[in-house]
Write an enzyme that holds these catalytic residues in place. Structure first.
Site, PDB file in Angstrom:
ATOM      1  CG  HIS A  56      -2.211  -0.717   0.931  1.00 19.27           C
ATOM      2  ND1 HIS A  56      -3.399  -0.380   1.522  1.00 19.27           N
ATOM      3  CD2 HIS A  56      -2.485  -1.747   0.106  1.00 19.27           C
ATOM      4  CE1 HIS A  56      -4.358  -1.184   1.077  1.00 19.27           C
ATOM      5  NE2 HIS A  56      -3.814  -2.022   0.229  1.00 19.27           N
ATOM      6  CG  ASP A 157      -4.571   2.452   2.669  1.00 19.86           C
ATOM      7  OD1 ASP A 157      -4.334   2.250   1.469  1.00 19.86           O
ATOM      8  OD2 ASP A 157      -4.950   1.563   3.452  1.00 19.86           O
ATOM      9  CD  GLN A 393       5.287  -8.688 -10.222  1.00 18.61           C
ATOM     10  OE1 GLN A 393       5.506  -9.679  -9.522  1.00 18.61           O
ATOM     11  NE2 GLN A 393       4.182  -7.970 -10.109  1.00 18.61           N
ATOM     12  CG  HIS A 408      -0.374 -12.482  -5.052  1.00 21.51           C
ATOM     13  ND1 HIS A 408       0.397 -11.949  -6.058  1.00 21.51           N
ATOM     14  CD2 HIS A 408      -0.470 -11.496  -4.113  1.00 21.51           C
ATOM     15  CE1 HIS A 408       0.748 -10.722  -5.753  1.00 21.51           C
ATOM     16  NE2 HIS A 408       0.239 -10.421  -4.582  1.00 21.51           N
ATOM     17  CD1 TRP A 411      -5.318  -2.015  -7.315  1.00 22.19           C
ATOM     18  CD2 TRP A 411      -6.428  -3.673  -8.305  1.00 22.19           C
ATOM     19  NE1 TRP A 411      -6.152  -1.449  -8.261  1.00 22.19           N
ATOM     20  CE2 TRP A 411      -6.860  -2.456  -8.883  1.00 22.19           C
ATOM     21  CE3 TRP A 411      -6.992  -4.866  -8.767  1.00 22.19           C
ATOM     22  CZ2 TRP A 411      -7.805  -2.391  -9.894  1.00 22.19           C
ATOM     23  CZ3 TRP A 411      -7.942  -4.805  -9.779  1.00 22.19           C
ATOM     24  CH2 TRP A 411      -8.336  -3.582 -10.324  1.00 22.19           C
ATOM     25  CG  ASN A 412       0.421  -2.658  -6.014  1.00 17.51           C
ATOM     26  OD1 ASN A 412      -0.363  -1.749  -6.269  1.00 17.51           O
ATOM     27  ND2 ASN A 412       1.080  -2.719  -4.872  1.00 17.51           N
ATOM     28  CB  SER A 413       0.620  -8.562  -9.233  1.00 13.49           C
ATOM     29  OG  SER A 413       1.718  -8.607  -8.357  1.00 13.49           O
ATOM     30  CD  GLN A 433      -4.079 -11.819  -2.727  1.00 16.43           C
ATOM     31  OE1 GLN A 433      -3.957 -13.051  -2.736  1.00 16.43           O
ATOM     32  NE2 GLN A 433      -3.173 -11.022  -2.173  1.00 16.43           N
TER      33      GLN A 433
END
Length: 516
Positions: A56, A157, A393, A408, A411-413, A433
């Site tokens: 985050h 956040d 990555q 997995h 959200w970032n991925s 997820q």
């Protein structure tokens, strides 16, 4: 988003003819040990406060950098509560920032009464709670030090919405920063939807596709309804209505019907949902290596040299993020499935866990290679490449040899995979997820999702089948075409005249007008 990740807050403050200096912040006794970087003057100042878990902090910092780049008269100060175990990883994110971004790190909170290895959600909640007095004092100091105009906006956040009442007390605008799907945001904003999940197999969230109740976040699952976690989840959602808006790291065309439904229900009354501002997809542009993760330069880039030797779109990249882990049995089945597929793979591995799906964020002392099946590395030599703990990555997803991403569903991925046009094998582990996996597989149809058996294990045969399908199967080709179209739309959102860029400008102008 990750209900088990960290909370982040930042503040927009007006400054006349000067920036913040260390003397302003240092006047608060509770912040005497913080790190504060002095910058040059700016018209508007922005502050971020985070609990020190990586994902985050990373995504909200990308928003700060985007905002600072597009509007260089906005000054940004990042305030970070810390826990000793992850402080170095988070601090590495704040290196080489633009000149109009400051950072400060609060003294580590006292968690001596916590268990030796606490569950991550418990650790995060305790850190947030213990940090609130320091955050409040920091905000008051910033408010006073920004001349007569004071702070103009606070953005928090989703996990640290306890700060929103502080914004009301200081009479400044307040926003929630949300890093997940618009579908999950709708679920949070319509708590009456939860009641429908008790007896139904599927639930219809306003403006969204039908979703199985088993794919809802853990706190909403029926078995958790009496838990403290569910109570905290509901209380946090209620505080959304204290905010003037929700800033979401997504883009309109990813979930257009959901965003339209949210826009139709926005308003100014106390019962209307807050305005929603999609500003993404915002992802990290380059690597952020810590001393622990990078090793020596030769080791860091060896996997890239291996990729250079592979054919276009021929390699499956496998990674479960900075904290995702598998059980011993699932770890073994995944390894044997990769081998059985006969397809090329690049696998970033962490040691398996007995029960937890969330591992230690730092690089451990265990050698994860020791947990691989006997003879696995010898049998897959040439077929695959295994990297312990960490790899870049962004660099990997940008390589032409990558044809699929088994991940997995953090959200970032998912946003990174979308921006690079990489089809996905969705393997959700925890938090939001499963909901993200459902959107990308059932809704957008740019992902395949292997089905576990009655024991919750995805067997080696299923693993091999889904890998071959995503890389060389006919369904995989159709998924690749849909993902390329989605990639184009995502890139368009970030262009100078793109929808997300216009939204950021809309927010910036609102904050600047509030200084007048």
């Amino acid at each position: 988003m990750g209900f088990y990740d960290v909370g982040v807050l930042f503040v927009i403050a007006a400054v006349a003819n000067r920036g913040l200096d260390e003397g302003n912040i240092g006047s608060v006794e509770m912040l005497s040990e913080l790190t504060c970087v002095s910058r040059t003057c700016a018209k508007v100042t922005h502050v971020k406060i985070s609990v020190p878990l990586y994902s985050h902090t990373r995504t909200i910092l990308e928003f700060c950098k985007r905002l600072a780049h597009l509007h260089q008269d906005i000054h940004i100060t990042c305030i970070n509560p810390t826990v000793k175990s992850s402080c170095n990883d988070v601090k590495a994110l704040f290196e080489n920032l633009p000149p109009n971004i400051d950072s400060m790190f609060l003294p580590p909170v006292n968690l001596d009464d916590m268990p030796e290895k606490p569950h991550i959600p418990i650790l995060v909640h305790a850190t947030i709670t213990s940090s609130l007095p320091s955050i409040y004092n920091a905000l008051k100091t910033l408010h006073c030090s920004s001349n007569s105009i004071g702070l103009t906006s606070i953005v928090v956040d989703v996990l640290i919405t306890q700060v929103l009442p502080m914004a009301n007390e200081l009479n400044v605008l307040s926003y929630v920063y949300f890093s997940s799907t618009a579908m999950l945001l709708s679920l949070c904003l319509y708590p009456s939807t939860f009641d429908k999940t008790i007896s139904c197999e599927t639930v219809e969230i306003p403006g969204c596709m039908l979703i199985h109740t088993t794919d809802l976040p853990d706190p909403v699952q029926n078995r958790f309804r009496c838990s403290e976690e569910y109570k905290v989840f509901l209380e946090g959602n209620k505080r959304f209505y204290l905010a003037d808006g929700v800033i979401i790291n997504s883009f309109f065309d990813l979930e257009p019907e959901t965003f339209r439904a949210l826009q139709e229900n926005k308003g100014t009354s106390s019962t209307s949902i807050p305005h929603v501002y999609p500003v993404g997809p915002l992802v990290q542009e380059g690597s952020c290596e810590t001393h622990e993760s990078q090793g020596n330069e030769g080791e860091t880039h060896e996997y890239m040299r291996w990729l250079d030797k592979q054919e276009q779109n021929s390699v499956l990249y496998v990674s479960f993020g900075s904290a995702g882990t598998l059980t011993h049995d699932q770890f073994n089945e995944l390894a044997l499935g990769l081998e059985l597929s006969g397809e090329k793979f690049l696998w970033v591995i962490r040691p398996p866990q007995k029960l937890e799906m969330i591992g230690d964020l730092s690089v451990g002392h265990e050698d994860p290679l020791e947990f691989l099946p006997n003879g696995f590395l010898e049998r897959t030599k040439g077929q695959g490449f295994v990297v312990p703990y960490w790899a870049d990555q962004i660099e990997i997803l940008g390589h032409g040899a990558i044809g699929g991403f088994l991940c997995h569903c953090g959200w970032n991925s998912m946003l990174e995979s979308t921006l690079h046009g990489i089809p996905i094998v969705a393997w959700p582990l925890y938090a939001d997820q499963k909901m993200i996996a459902a959107l990308f597989s059932d809704g957008l149809k740019v992902a395949l999702r292997p089905k576990p058996n009655e024991k919750g294990i995805v067997g080696r045969g299923v693993v091999a089948e889904v890998i071959k399908n995503i890389l060389v199967g006919e369904e995989g080709k159709e998924i690749q075409q849909r993902m390329k179209r989605l990639q184009d739309v995502a890139i368009d959102a970030l262009k100078e005249d793109g929808s997300s860029t216009r939204t950021i400008t809309q927010l910036a102008l609102k904050w600047k007008r509030s200084t007048v």
